[in-house]
Design a protein around this motif. Structure first.
Motif, PDB file in Angstrom:
ATOM      1  N   CYS A  42      29.208 121.096 -34.783  1.00  0.00           N
ATOM      2  CA  CYS A  42      28.333 120.124 -34.116  1.00  0.00           C
ATOM      3  C   CYS A  42      28.957 118.735 -34.161  1.00  0.00           C
ATOM      4  O   CYS A  42      29.628 118.371 -35.119  1.00  0.00           O
ATOM      5  N   GLU A  43      28.715 117.949 -33.082  1.00  0.00           N
ATOM      6  CA  GLU A  43      29.300 116.608 -33.072  1.00  0.00           C
ATOM      7  C   GLU A  43      28.285 115.514 -33.363  1.00  0.00           C
ATOM      8  O   GLU A  43      28.576 114.333 -33.119  1.00  0.00           O
ATOM      9  N   GLY A  53      21.616 121.055 -32.018  1.00  0.00           N
ATOM     10  CA  GLY A  53      21.027 121.972 -31.038  1.00  0.00           C
ATOM     11  C   GLY A  53      21.223 121.547 -29.593  1.00  0.00           C
ATOM     12  O   GLY A  53      20.921 122.317 -28.687  1.00  0.00           O
ATOM     13  N   CYS A  58      26.888 122.922 -29.974  1.00  0.00           N
ATOM     14  CA  CYS A  58      25.688 123.678 -30.382  1.00  0.00           C
ATOM     15  C   CYS A  58      25.185 124.586 -29.267  1.00  0.00           C
ATOM     16  O   CYS A  58      24.850 125.747 -29.503  1.00  0.00           O
TER      17      CYS A  58
HETATM   18 ZN   LIG Z   1      25.256 119.765 -32.112  1.00  0.00          ZN
END
Ligand SMILES: [Zn+2]
Length: 287
Positions: A42-43, A53, A58
């Motif tokens: 995830c960034e 999410g 994600c």
């Molecule tokens: Zn993410």
């Protein structure tokens, strides 16, 4: 190690390179692998927000079957080149050819994300040759970017000892559905006795802890898995009770819970249930 701790390690970028996700059922293991993979790639800027999410990583980290179903609905297939799943390809085994193909990807740099994640869906079906190929890769230090392997299996004990010794086992919980109302009083009685043991070192508390678990009942049928799942759930539940157990005691209890799930195998060797409970409690709580 518990799943919550593994997730925290993943957020902090300190997750062990090879993790065995075992316990519960296959969908629960897949879900755990997806959440950890999203967390690793995830960034989101703030580590606590991972997995967000919604970022481009994600959203595209999905299990292959789910990706196909989703593609039919939306006309596009979510896919992340740095998240790969190795499924069982022959009827009974995960073949060495498929494993080698996956491992070749592990030799190159990530395509888009800051690392790579590989999941082996049924690690207990890895053929001996496939497991050894994987083992060799685990022993090589990764060159450029973090590389993570998740080995999914019903029990860590289904995997080769050499793979187990190079991996961190994360126990997701017992497979059998258990009655939460039955678990609660067992958890409280076990917690009181196990805490008494830590404080006093008096062996009577170990016997009391085993006795607390034996009250689960249903021990008459030596093949029954449910009483063992119930007592394992009670030991896991005890980790959430006050006063909280210290870290070494928590680890000992998790290991005990895993061992309790192997109870039926010991019962089939004609060992009485209460003897098994006493033996396992003593072995794990008072090593
Ligand atoms: Zn993410």
């Amino acid at each position: 190690m518990s799943y919550a701790v593994a997730l925290r390690s993943a957020r902090a970028g300190r997750l062990y390179p090879s993790v065995i996700l075992h316990g519960r059922d296959a969908p629960a293991r897949q879900q755990a692998a997806l959440e950890l993979a999203r967390t690793l790639l995830c960034e989101a800027v703030v580590a606590q927000d991972r997995p967000c999410g919604v970022c481009r990583h994600c959203r595209r980290i999905v299990w292959p079957d789910a990706a196909e179903a989703g593609a039919k609905a939306k006309g596009e297939a979510p896919f992340h080149p740095d998240f790969q799943v190795l499924e069982r390809d022959l009827k009974t085994a995960t073949s060495v050819e498929a494993t080698r193909e996956l491992l070749r990807t592990a030799q190159v740099s990530p395509f888009e994300a800051r690392g790579q994640v590989f999941a082996v869906a049924s690690a207990e079906t890895l053929s001996g040759e496939a497991a050894n190929a994987l083992l060799k890769t685990l022993e090589e230090p990764h060159v450029s970017a973090p590389r993570h392997f998740f080995l999914l299996a019903p029990s860590a004990h289904d995997l080769l000892r050499t793979l187990r010794s190079r991996s961190l086992a994360v126990f997701l919980g017992p497979a059998e559905p258990v009655d939460a109302a039955a678990v609660e009083p067992l958890a409280r009685a076990f917690h009181a006795a196990a805490s008494g043991w830590v404080q006093s070192g008096a062996a009577i508390y170990l016997l009391a802890a085993a006795d607390a678990l034996s009250r689960a009942g249903g021990w008459e049928d030596p093949r029954a898995a449910r009483p063992w799942a119930t007592v394992a759930a009670a030991v896991v539940r005890s980790l959430d009770l006050d006063p909280p157990a210290a870290a070494p005691a928590r680890q000992a209890r998790l290991a005990l819970a895993e061992a309790l799930l192997g109870g039926p195998a010991l019962r089939l060797r004609s060992v009485p249930a209460d003897r098994i409970l006493e033996g396992l409690v003593a072995r794990f709580l008072a090593p």
